[in-house]
Design a protein around this motif. Structure first.
Motif, mmCIF file in Angstrom:
data_model
loop_
_atom_site.group_PDB
_atom_site.id
_atom_site.type_symbol
_atom_site.label_atom_id
_atom_site.label_comp_id
_atom_site.label_asym_id
_atom_site.label_seq_id
_atom_site.Cartn_x
_atom_site.Cartn_y
_atom_site.Cartn_z
ATOM 1 N N GLN A 178 24.090 53.213 -39.399
ATOM 2 C CA GLN A 178 25.325 53.251 -40.173
ATOM 3 C C GLN A 178 25.068 52.855 -41.620
ATOM 4 O OE1 GLN A 178 27.399 50.627 -37.505
ATOM 5 N NE2 GLN A 178 28.765 52.235 -36.813
ATOM 6 N N ARG A 179 24.274 51.827 -41.821
ATOM 7 C CA ARG A 179 23.972 51.375 -43.171
ATOM 8 C C ARG A 179 23.087 52.373 -43.900
ATOM 9 N NH1 ARG A 179 21.826 45.532 -42.977
ATOM 10 N NH2 ARG A 179 22.361 45.568 -45.178
ATOM 11 N N ARG A 180 22.194 53.044 -43.169
ATOM 12 C CA ARG A 180 21.372 54.082 -43.801
ATOM 13 C C ARG A 180 22.261 55.220 -44.306
ATOM 14 N NH1 ARG A 180 16.133 56.157 -43.576
ATOM 15 N NH2 ARG A 180 15.544 53.972 -43.678
ATOM 16 N N VAL A 181 23.252 55.623 -43.490
ATOM 17 C CA VAL A 181 24.141 56.706 -43.904
ATOM 18 C C VAL A 181 24.935 56.303 -45.143
ATOM 19 C CG1 VAL A 181 26.110 58.128 -43.213
ATOM 20 C CG2 VAL A 181 24.271 57.684 -41.585
ATOM 21 N N GLU A 182 25.342 55.027 -45.211
ATOM 22 C CA GLU A 182 26.070 54.550 -46.389
ATOM 23 C C GLU A 182 25.266 54.760 -47.664
ATOM 24 O OE1 GLU A 182 26.986 50.474 -45.815
ATOM 25 O OE2 GLU A 182 28.791 50.859 -44.653
ATOM 26 N N ALA A 183 23.949 54.626 -47.557
ATOM 27 C CA ALA A 183 23.103 54.661 -48.745
ATOM 28 C C ALA A 183 22.502 56.027 -49.023
ATOM 29 C CB ALA A 183 21.967 53.640 -48.594
ATOM 30 N N ASP A 184 22.502 56.921 -48.028
ATOM 31 C CA ASP A 184 21.820 58.206 -48.177
ATOM 32 C C ASP A 184 22.852 59.327 -48.245
ATOM 33 O OD1 ASP A 184 20.393 60.605 -47.812
ATOM 34 O OD2 ASP A 184 18.810 59.565 -46.742
ATOM 35 N N PRO A 185 23.082 59.914 -49.433
ATOM 36 C CA PRO A 185 24.115 60.945 -49.554
ATOM 37 C C PRO A 185 23.814 62.198 -48.747
ATOM 38 C CG PRO A 185 22.821 60.790 -51.573
ATOM 39 C CD PRO A 185 22.405 59.642 -50.717
ATOM 40 N N HIS A 186 22.550 62.489 -48.482
ATOM 41 C CA HIS A 186 22.205 63.674 -47.709
ATOM 42 C C HIS A 186 22.651 63.508 -46.249
ATOM 43 C CE1 HIS A 186 19.932 65.117 -51.124
ATOM 44 N NE2 HIS A 186 19.252 63.987 -51.163
#
Length: 261
Positions: free
Chosen positions: A202-210
């Motif tokens: 979830q936190r990775r998705v928050e930071a990765d716009p792709h």
């Protein structure tokens, strides 16, 4: 790029060299912070790099980055940062004395879509210093490097009898820095939050716009779930369909609202 409020970057800080350089800074180099209404006690700084058109060396500006005397005179600053491919527009030392307080405020110039990204590298960091950002104490320690979104509310209290000194870098966004921030989200400690694979993804998705766009493009719920499971596995995060559905039902991290609207 959408970023989280903070991230501890997985980079190596040459703390011994930075401390040597800090020890070489003469006391008369330290100047009181220009935002006098924002603090009580000693909040002072030394400019290493700042805008050529800045009203004072510690003030912001829009001109070209200009290396100041301490940066030019002591190559240890440059040596300590040479392995970080950063586009630095501002570098300064900020010191908060014993009992000093920085009152809650926001740095609105850091809030735009193309704003500079601010890094804090604690050099002297007593344990009794509380740095609050968006309602969360950030557990920064000497020798670490942190991205902080200081367009959000933040305040600092030095409850110790020692000075706190941070090296503060304002940098232009770039692929290397954005990747370090995204990777740092996975290991950044947050008090009271279990760092399981689903929370980390979830936190990775928050930071990765792709990743965010890949999920936002899916309108069908089953397709969204299957894609999230597959993308998570590709990133090395393994969680079950049941765990994901439970998180969506409880609204944790606002999965369905944040990434499907």
């Amino acid at each position: 790029m959408a970023l989280a409020a903070f991230s501890r970057l997985p980079v190596t800080v040459n703390l011994p060299l930075l401390l040597q350089a800090l020890a070489g800074v003469e006391e008369d180099r330290w100047k009181g912070h220009f935002n006098t209404a924002y603090y009580s006690g000693d909040w002072s700084g030394v400019a290493l790099i700042s805008a050529a058109d800045a009203l004072t060396e510690l003030s912001p500006g829009r001109g070209r980055p200009l290396p100041r005397a301490p940066w030019l005179e002591d190559e240890r600053w440059r040596q300590a940062l040479r392995d970080w491919p950063l586009d630095i527009v501002s570098a300064r030392l900020l010191r908060l004395g014993p009992g000093g307080r920085i009152h809650e405020h926001r740095d609105y110039d850091l809030g735009g879509p193309d704003a500079d990204l601010r890094l804090h590298v604690p050099l002297l960091s007593p344990p009794d210093v509380d740095f609050w950002l968006d309602g969360q104490i950030i557990p920064m320690k000497a020798g670490e490097c942190w991205f902080l979104d200081l367009a959000r509310p933040h305040r600092v209290a030095n409850r110790s009898d020692r000075v706190r000194v941070h090296l503060v870098l304002d940098c232009r966004p770039g692929p290397w820095l954005e990747r370090q921030i995204a990777d740092g989200l996975i290991s950044t400690p947050i008090a009271g939050v279990e760092q399981n694979d689903l929370a980390c993804f979830q936190r990775r998705v928050e930071a990765d716009p792709h990743l965010a766009r890949a999920l936002q493009s899916l309108q069908d719920l089953d397709a969204f779930i299957e894609s999230a499971l597959a993308l998570g596995a590709e990133q090395g995060f393994h969680f079950t369909r049941e765990e994901l559905c439970a998180a969506m039902r409880t609204g944790r991290r606002q999965w369905s609202d944040q990434w499907k609207t």
